[in-house]
Motif scaffolding. Sequence first.
Motif, PDB file in Angstrom:
ATOM      1  N   CYS A  36       0.708  -0.826  -0.088  1.00 44.65           N
ATOM      2  CA  CYS A  36      -0.196   0.208   0.096  1.00 44.65           C
ATOM      3  C   CYS A  36       0.992   1.822  -0.253  1.00 44.65           C
ATOM      4  O   CYS A  36       0.246   2.104  -0.859  1.00 44.65           O
ATOM      5  N   CYS A  39       1.439   3.791  -2.895  1.00 43.38           N
ATOM      6  CA  CYS A  39       0.652   4.495  -3.470  1.00 43.38           C
ATOM      7  C   CYS A  39       0.362   5.889  -2.500  1.00 43.38           C
ATOM      8  O   CYS A  39      -0.238   6.644  -2.399  1.00 43.38           O
ATOM      9  N   HIS A  40      -0.232   5.331  -0.645  1.00 45.56           N
ATOM     10  CA  HIS A  40      -0.619   6.235   0.412  1.00 45.56           C
ATOM     11  C   HIS A  40       0.084   5.827   0.966  1.00 45.56           C
ATOM     12  O   HIS A  40       0.204   7.315   2.110  1.00 45.56           O
TER      13      HIS A  40
HETATM   14  C1  HEC Z   1      -1.993   1.498  -7.275  1.00 40.81           C
HETATM   15  C2  HEC Z   1      -2.535   2.319  -6.414  1.00 40.81           C
HETATM   16  C3  HEC Z   1      -2.748   2.079  -5.033  1.00 40.81           C
HETATM   17  C4  HEC Z   1      -2.757   1.119  -3.948  1.00 40.81           C
HETATM   18  C5  HEC Z   1      -1.168  -0.218  -4.739  1.00 40.81           C
HETATM   19  C6  HEC Z   1      -3.510   1.196  -2.998  1.00 40.81           C
HETATM   20  N1  HEC Z   1      -4.183   2.283  -3.113  1.00 40.81           N
HETATM   21 FE1  HEC Z   1      -5.986   2.400  -1.550  1.00 40.81          FE
HETATM   22  N2  HEC Z   1      -6.524   3.229  -2.721  1.00 40.81           N
HETATM   23  C7  HEC Z   1      -5.900   3.561  -4.084  1.00 40.81           C
HETATM   24  C8  HEC Z   1      -6.750   4.895  -4.513  1.00 40.81           C
HETATM   25  C9  HEC Z   1      -6.352   5.840  -5.749  1.00 40.81           C
HETATM   26  C10 HEC Z   1      -7.557   5.221  -4.163  1.00 40.81           C
HETATM   27  C11 HEC Z   1      -9.080   6.138  -3.650  1.00 40.81           C
HETATM   28  C12 HEC Z   1     -10.051   5.791  -5.623  1.00 40.81           C
HETATM   29  C13 HEC Z   1     -11.485   6.873  -5.191  1.00 40.81           C
HETATM   30  O1  HEC Z   1     -12.224   6.394  -4.116  1.00 40.81           O
HETATM   31  O2  HEC Z   1     -11.455   6.716  -6.466  1.00 40.81           O
HETATM   32  C14 HEC Z   1      -7.454   4.411  -2.752  1.00 40.81           C
HETATM   33  C15 HEC Z   1      -9.005   4.128  -1.909  1.00 40.81           C
HETATM   34  C16 HEC Z   1      -8.438   3.035  -0.742  1.00 40.81           C
HETATM   35  C17 HEC Z   1      -8.864   3.039   0.645  1.00 40.81           C
HETATM   36  C18 HEC Z   1     -10.849   3.890   0.659  1.00 40.81           C
HETATM   37  C19 HEC Z   1     -10.805   5.086   0.828  1.00 40.81           C
HETATM   38  C20 HEC Z   1     -11.643   5.509   1.092  1.00 40.81           C
HETATM   39  O3  HEC Z   1     -12.708   6.769   1.223  1.00 40.81           O
HETATM   40  O4  HEC Z   1     -13.199   5.346   1.051  1.00 40.81           O
HETATM   41  C21 HEC Z   1      -8.533   2.214   1.426  1.00 40.81           C
HETATM   42  C22 HEC Z   1      -8.769   2.247   2.800  1.00 40.81           C
HETATM   43  C23 HEC Z   1      -7.254   2.209   0.713  1.00 40.81           C
HETATM   44  N3  HEC Z   1      -7.325   2.455  -0.228  1.00 40.81           N
HETATM   45  C24 HEC Z   1      -6.858   1.029   1.345  1.00 40.81           C
HETATM   46  C25 HEC Z   1      -5.302   1.304   1.212  1.00 40.81           C
HETATM   47  C26 HEC Z   1      -4.860  -0.675   1.471  1.00 40.81           C
HETATM   48  C27 HEC Z   1      -5.157  -0.665   2.726  1.00 40.81           C
HETATM   49  C28 HEC Z   1      -3.793  -0.703   0.124  1.00 40.81           C
HETATM   50  C29 HEC Z   1      -2.679  -1.898   0.592  1.00 40.81           C
HETATM   51  C30 HEC Z   1      -3.685  -2.872   0.892  1.00 40.81           C
HETATM   52  C31 HEC Z   1      -4.296   0.157  -0.305  1.00 40.81           C
HETATM   53  N4  HEC Z   1      -5.190   0.758  -0.280  1.00 40.81           N
HETATM   54  C32 HEC Z   1      -3.451  -0.110  -1.575  1.00 40.81           C
HETATM   55  C33 HEC Z   1      -4.669   4.306  -5.031  1.00 40.81           C
HETATM   56  C34 HEC Z   1      -3.808   2.532  -4.045  1.00 40.81           C
END
Ligand code: HEC
Length: 109
Positions: A36, A39-40
């Motif tokens: 994660c 990206c985050h």
């Molecule tokens: C490729 C990049 C990427 C990766 C890797 C990624 N995310 Fe995300 N994540 C995003 C994006 C972009 C959004 C927002 C999407 C949207 O709501 O339009 C998001 C949204 C989220 C949300 C929800 C946000 C909401 O407001 O609903 C959570 C929780 C989250 N990610 C957790 C994780 C976790 C935990 C991991 C690892 C297992 C992870 N992400 C891996 C890009 C990524």
Amino acid sequence: MSNKPALALLLGLLGLSNSLPAMAEPDGAQLYRQHCGKCHGSDGRANTLRGWLYFAQNLSKAKWQDSNSDRDILDAIAKGPGAMPAYAGKLSEAEQQALVKAVRDLRKP
Ligand code: HEC
């Protein structure tokens, strides 16, 4: 008849069960860094190139933390909203649960 062999067996079994490793808990923080963080961000603030490109959510914001339940976070991890990949098929249920905890740990006051 002596009880000694039975006693020895019992002690042996106890010793064995003590030395068995505890069921390995998945390490949520490590999984977060692995899957994660790119990206985050390591601190959840999505202050990364990919975070910017994909509009990744800032997971450290208290307001966001408050308006999302553990179930919401688990859903996001499993299904992957927007540009985020889905992890349902890649990580076990226990690993996804550990990630929910790791996400909660990102909270900043
Ligand atoms: C490729 C990049 C990427 C990766 C890797 C990624 N995310 Fe995300 N994540 C995003 C994006 C972009 C959004 C927002 C999407 C949207 O709501 O339009 C998001 C949204 C989220 C949300 C929800 C946000 C909401 O407001 O609903 C959570 C929780 C989250 N990610 C957790 C994780 C976790 C935990 C991991 C690892 C297992 C992870 N992400 C891996 C890009 C990524």
